[in-house]
Every structure is written in C-alpha cells, then in structure tokens.
Design a protein around this motif. Structure first.
Motif, PDB file in Angstrom:
ATOM      1  N   ARG A  99       0.822  -1.204   0.000  1.00 58.42           N
ATOM      2  CA  ARG A  99       0.000   0.000   0.000  1.00 58.42           C
ATOM      3  C   ARG A  99       0.862   1.262   0.000  1.00 58.42           C
ATOM      4  NH1 ARG A  99      -2.266  -0.072   4.991  1.00 58.42           N
ATOM      5  NH2 ARG A  99      -0.604   1.298   5.648  1.00 58.42           N
ATOM      6  N   ASP A 100       1.897   1.281   0.818  1.00 62.69           N
ATOM      7  CA  ASP A 100       2.686   2.505   1.000  1.00 62.69           C
ATOM      8  C   ASP A 100       3.818   2.676  -0.010  1.00 62.69           C
ATOM      9  OD1 ASP A 100       1.037   2.930   3.155  1.00 62.69           O
ATOM     10  OD2 ASP A 100       2.547   2.436   4.670  1.00 62.69           O
ATOM     11  N   TYR A 101       4.381   1.561  -0.497  1.00 60.96           N
ATOM     12  CA  TYR A 101       5.590   1.657  -1.318  1.00 60.96           C
ATOM     13  C   TYR A 101       5.507   0.950  -2.670  1.00 60.96           C
ATOM     14  CZ  TYR A 101       7.454   3.152   3.151  1.00 60.96           C
ATOM     15  OH  TYR A 101       7.662   3.805   4.332  1.00 60.96           O
ATOM     16  N   GLY A 102       4.555   0.062  -2.850  1.00 63.93           N
ATOM     17  CA  GLY A 102       4.469  -0.699  -4.092  1.00 63.93           C
ATOM     18  C   GLY A 102       5.059  -2.087  -3.936  1.00 63.93           C
ATOM     19  N   VAL A 103       5.229  -2.758  -5.059  1.00 59.92           N
ATOM     20  CA  VAL A 103       5.694  -4.149  -5.063  1.00 59.92           C
ATOM     21  C   VAL A 103       7.209  -4.184  -4.894  1.00 59.92           C
ATOM     22  CG1 VAL A 103       5.816  -6.274  -6.416  1.00 59.92           C
ATOM     23  CG2 VAL A 103       3.782  -4.828  -6.556  1.00 59.92           C
ATOM     24  N   ILE A 136      13.333  -7.398   5.205  1.00 55.84           N
ATOM     25  CA  ILE A 136      13.845  -6.214   4.530  1.00 55.84           C
ATOM     26  C   ILE A 136      13.273  -6.243   3.121  1.00 55.84           C
ATOM     27  CG2 ILE A 136      15.904  -4.968   3.770  1.00 55.84           C
ATOM     28  CD1 ILE A 136      17.440  -6.691   5.880  1.00 55.84           C
ATOM     29  N   TYR A 137      12.505  -5.230   2.790  1.00 55.34           N
ATOM     30  CA  TYR A 137      11.920  -5.148   1.460  1.00 55.34           C
ATOM     31  C   TYR A 137      12.820  -4.281   0.593  1.00 55.34           C
ATOM     32  CZ  TYR A 137       7.833  -6.923   3.883  1.00 55.34           C
ATOM     33  OH  TYR A 137       6.989  -7.684   4.642  1.00 55.34           O
ATOM     34  N   THR A 138      13.164  -4.788  -0.578  1.00 58.86           N
ATOM     35  CA  THR A 138      13.999  -4.035  -1.500  1.00 58.86           C
ATOM     36  C   THR A 138      13.188  -3.702  -2.750  1.00 58.86           C
ATOM     37  OG1 THR A 138      14.855  -6.033  -2.552  1.00 58.86           O
ATOM     38  CG2 THR A 138      16.089  -5.168  -0.683  1.00 58.86           C
ATOM     39  N   PHE A 139      13.479  -2.551  -3.336  1.00 57.52           N
ATOM     40  CA  PHE A 139      12.746  -2.059  -4.491  1.00 57.52           C
ATOM     41  C   PHE A 139      13.717  -1.763  -5.620  1.00 57.52           C
ATOM     42  CE2 PHE A 139      10.332  -1.252  -0.705  1.00 57.52           C
ATOM     43  CZ  PHE A 139       9.048  -1.661  -1.065  1.00 57.52           C
ATOM     44  N   PRO A 140      13.234  -1.716  -6.867  1.00 54.21           N
ATOM     45  CA  PRO A 140      14.140  -1.476  -7.995  1.00 54.21           C
ATOM     46  C   PRO A 140      15.031  -0.249  -7.809  1.00 54.21           C
ATOM     47  CG  PRO A 140      11.996  -2.127  -8.818  1.00 54.21           C
ATOM     48  CD  PRO A 140      11.866  -1.953  -7.318  1.00 54.21           C
ATOM     49  N   GLU A 141      14.513   0.809  -7.211  1.00 51.07           N
ATOM     50  CA  GLU A 141      15.327   2.016  -7.016  1.00 51.07           C
ATOM     51  C   GLU A 141      16.447   1.820  -5.992  1.00 51.07           C
ATOM     52  OE1 GLU A 141      11.503   2.571  -4.588  1.00 51.07           O
ATOM     53  OE2 GLU A 141      11.984   1.877  -6.596  1.00 51.07           O
ATOM     54  N   ASP A 142      16.405   0.715  -5.238  1.00 55.54           N
ATOM     55  CA  ASP A 142      17.475   0.420  -4.286  1.00 55.54           C
ATOM     56  C   ASP A 142      18.698  -0.174  -4.974  1.00 55.54           C
ATOM     57  OD1 ASP A 142      15.915   1.189  -2.083  1.00 55.54           O
ATOM     58  OD2 ASP A 142      14.988  -0.801  -1.986  1.00 55.54           O
ATOM     59  N   VAL A 143      18.537  -0.639  -6.203  1.00 57.20           N
ATOM     60  CA  VAL A 143      19.641  -1.259  -6.943  1.00 57.20           C
ATOM     61  C   VAL A 143      20.538  -0.161  -7.508  1.00 57.20           C
ATOM     62  CG1 VAL A 143      20.273  -2.738  -8.877  1.00 57.20           C
ATOM     63  CG2 VAL A 143      18.250  -3.279  -7.494  1.00 57.20           C
ATOM     64  N   LYS A 144      21.801  -0.208  -7.169  1.00 51.11           N
ATOM     65  CA  LYS A 144      22.763   0.799  -7.592  1.00 51.11           C
ATOM     66  C   LYS A 144      23.861   0.126  -8.404  1.00 51.11           C
ATOM     67  CE  LYS A 144      20.746   3.779  -4.827  1.00 51.11           C
ATOM     68  NZ  LYS A 144      19.508   4.256  -5.282  1.00 51.11           N
ATOM     69  N   THR A 145      24.645   0.931  -9.098  1.00 50.21           N
ATOM     70  CA  THR A 145      25.777   0.390  -9.835  1.00 50.21           C
ATOM     71  C   THR A 145      27.069   0.867  -9.168  1.00 50.21           C
ATOM     72  OG1 THR A 145      25.849   2.273 -11.334  1.00 50.21           O
ATOM     73  CG2 THR A 145      24.535   0.391 -12.022  1.00 50.21           C
TER      74      THR A 145
END
Length: 92
Positions: free
Chosen positions: A12-16, A79-88
């Motif tokens: 609800r708050d952050y997405g999948v 710990i929920y991780t989201f695509p924007e958490d992926v860094k290079t």
C-alpha cells in the motif's frame, strides 16, 4: 518496541518490492543478542531501550526476539527491496 510492517502495508505505502530478505538467527544467537539489549535497559535504569541497527536500517528489539523465539513470528525482520534500491558500482 518496534513496529513491524506487514506485506500489505508495504504494498500500500511503497508498491511491489523487488525482493524480500528474511532475517533469521539461531536460538543461541537470539539469546546472546537479547542479553546485550537487556543490559542496555538495566544500565540505564529503564530509560533507554537497546536495539540492533544495521546499515540498511531495520530494528530488532527484545520484544521481536521474544516473539520470534516463541514461534509467533516467522523471522526476526523482513527487509523489502525495491528497484530504485539497486545501484551500480564501478571498480577503480
């Protein structure tokens, strides 16, 4: 006491999330961590509560450990991780 978000709250708050990482520990590890956290409370005469903070920032307190050890919780934390958490990172 920490407040755990369930998956429905996260959705609800952050997405999948991209991934969910479950934090577990052995019974002995839990007891050692609990002992250290309780020592903080004892030394401060109950004014401070000990908690474990990790660089990704999630909290595990005595209440979470007790609930995990009693079987009420399936893990110590998620710990929920989201695509924007992926860094290079580029090697130099």
């Amino acid at each position: 006491m920490s407040e755990r978000m369930n998956l429905q709250d996260v959705l609800r708050d952050y997405g999948v999330p991209l991934a969910t990482l479950n934090v577990t520990a052995s019974h002995d590890d839990c007891l050692r961590l609990r002992e250290r956290l309780m020592a903080i409370r004892s030394v401060s005469q109950g004014n401070d509560q000990g908690y474990l903070e990790v660089a990704c920032t999630f909290y595990i307190d005595v209440h979470d450990i007790d609930r995990y050890l009693s079987g009420e919780l399936p893990n110590l934390a998620e710990i929920y991780t989201f695509p924007e958490d992926v860094k290079t990172h580029t090697e130099e």
